[in-house]
Enzyme design. Structure first.
Site, short mmCIF file in Angstrom:
data_model
loop_
_atom_site.label_atom_id
_atom_site.label_comp_id
_atom_site.label_asym_id
_atom_site.label_seq_id
_atom_site.Cartn_x
_atom_site.Cartn_y
_atom_site.Cartn_z
N ASP A 145 48.59 66.00 59.88
CA ASP A 145 49.34 66.66 60.94
C ASP A 145 50.50 65.80 61.44
O ASP A 145 51.56 66.32 61.80
CB ASP A 145 48.41 67.00 62.11
CG ASP A 145 47.48 68.16 61.79
OD1 ASP A 145 47.81 68.94 60.87
OD2 ASP A 145 46.44 68.30 62.46
N ASP A 174 53.44 67.97 72.08
CA ASP A 174 53.32 67.75 73.52
C ASP A 174 54.30 66.71 74.02
O ASP A 174 54.86 65.91 73.27
CB ASP A 174 51.89 67.32 73.88
CG ASP A 174 51.35 66.20 73.01
OD1 ASP A 174 52.13 65.30 72.64
OD2 ASP A 174 50.15 66.22 72.68
N ARG A 179 48.21 62.34 91.36
CA ARG A 179 47.90 60.92 91.16
C ARG A 179 46.88 60.87 90.03
O ARG A 179 45.77 61.40 90.16
CB ARG A 179 47.36 60.27 92.43
CG ARG A 179 48.35 60.30 93.58
CD ARG A 179 47.81 59.58 94.82
NE ARG A 179 47.77 58.13 94.62
CZ ARG A 179 46.67 57.39 94.66
NH1 ARG A 179 45.49 57.97 94.87
NH2 ARG A 179 46.72 56.08 94.48
N ALA A 224 45.37 69.10 70.36
CA ALA A 224 45.56 67.66 70.17
C ALA A 224 45.10 66.91 71.42
O ALA A 224 43.99 67.11 71.91
CB ALA A 224 47.03 67.38 69.82
N TYR A 225 45.95 66.05 71.97
CA TYR A 225 45.58 65.22 73.13
C TYR A 225 45.15 66.08 74.31
O TYR A 225 44.23 65.74 75.05
CB TYR A 225 46.79 64.35 73.49
CG TYR A 225 46.54 63.24 74.47
CD1 TYR A 225 45.26 62.89 74.92
CD2 TYR A 225 47.62 62.49 74.96
CE1 TYR A 225 45.06 61.86 75.81
CE2 TYR A 225 47.43 61.45 75.85
CZ TYR A 225 46.15 61.14 76.27
OH TYR A 225 45.96 60.10 77.16
#
Length: 296
Positions: free
Chosen positions: A74, A149, A176, A190-191
């Site tokens: 990927d 992303d 935060r 993904a992430y």
């Protein structure tokens, strides 16, 4: 799109990976035997013995090739897709990596599958990208494309970062956290997925914003329309970086503004006619099969 357009096909492999040499040369010979002109990416060709096929840069491939076949994982597919997006060259991926969400052909069956695809039996899928721009004191200091992303992250600092998120000019929330992921449907597996975000079907025109380890548990992932403009204001922080597809990165400073929106161009992926996104998810993510009734 008609397969007769595939008169010139570029072959691009994962750089410095010896495992792609044999399948790449086999594929080049297979295509040549079908009367197709084959060209090689210059970085790919640097690591294989080649005296037969023309060698082109990615920009030259974009201008001359009718199709690009990528052998790798990927990550390789992401890099090549970003480079070729200005030229609208369609892509086919052959998986030589691990998961392979974007590369759905295998080296073992690529000739058989390509027989059908080169005969016009394929489906076209358009994938969206994001554009990201960072401004500092009113001036643009960073611009990039993202297929997966855009990630704002605290880097190696032990402290949290503080961000203020606006969508279409409207204040949404202050955050935060360790960071924030803005993902396309492609990047949702993904992430963003490992950070608790939802899976978005690639046919949807959506984006998802996924906080990374937020201090307040009510800061949950949200899904918004792809036509939205996201503005992120950077507040006090000791260190913060912005990444696009884990490829390009830039150091942010306090009061920087980050603007994210959909790119007008898309990436064109070609799949076999039997391609199923849901079957791919089952296989890659190890989802359970159909429950069987007990026979008594």
């Amino acid at each position: 799109m008609d397969s007769a357009l595939f008169k010139t096909i570029a072959l691009i492999g994962k750089h410095k990976n010896p495992d792609i040499v044999i399948p790449l040369l086999s594929l080049a010979e297979y295509l040549t035997d079908r009367g197709i002109s084959v060209v090689l990416d210059s970085l790919t060709a640097a690591h294989i013995s080649n005296s037969r096929y023309p060698i082109l840069t990615l920009e030259e491939i974009g201008k001359q090739a009718d199709l690009a076949i990528v052998l790798g994982g990927d990550g390789t597919m992401l890099n090549i897709a970003r480079a070729l997006v200005p030229f609208s060259v369609p892509l086919i991926g052959i998986n030589q990596g691990r998961l392979g969400f974007l590369t759905d052909l295998t080296a073992d069956t690529m000739h058989e599958t390509l027989n059908d695809m080169l005969a016009g039996q394929f489906v076209v899928e358009n994938r969206m990208l994001l554009t990201v721009e960072v401004t500092r004191n009113g001036e643009s200091v960073f611009k990039e494309l993202a297929f997966n992303d855009v990630v704002l992250h605290r880097g190696i600092s032990s402290g949290m970062i503080e961000l203020e998120v606006h969508i279409n000019g409207e204040y949404v929330y202050s955050l935060r956290s360790d960071g924030l992921i803005i993902a396309t449907p492609t990047g949702s597996t993904a992430y963003a997925l490992s950070s608790g975000g939802p899976i978005l079907h690639p046919g949807l025109n959506l984006m998802t914003l996924v906080p990374i380890c937020p201090h307040t548990l009510s800061n949950r992932p949200i899904v918004i329309g792809a036509d939205a403009t996201i503005e992120i204001k950077v507040h006090f922080t000791t260190e913060i970086k912005i990444y696009t597809d884990s490829h390009s990165w830039f150091d942010l400073s306090e009061h920087d503004r980050v603007f994210i929106q959909r790119c007008p161009e898309t990436i064109k992926l070609l799949h076999p006619v039997h391609h199923s996104y849901y079957r791919m998810l089952r296989e890659k993510l190890g989802w359970s099969g159909i429950l069987q009734k007990n026979s008594r």
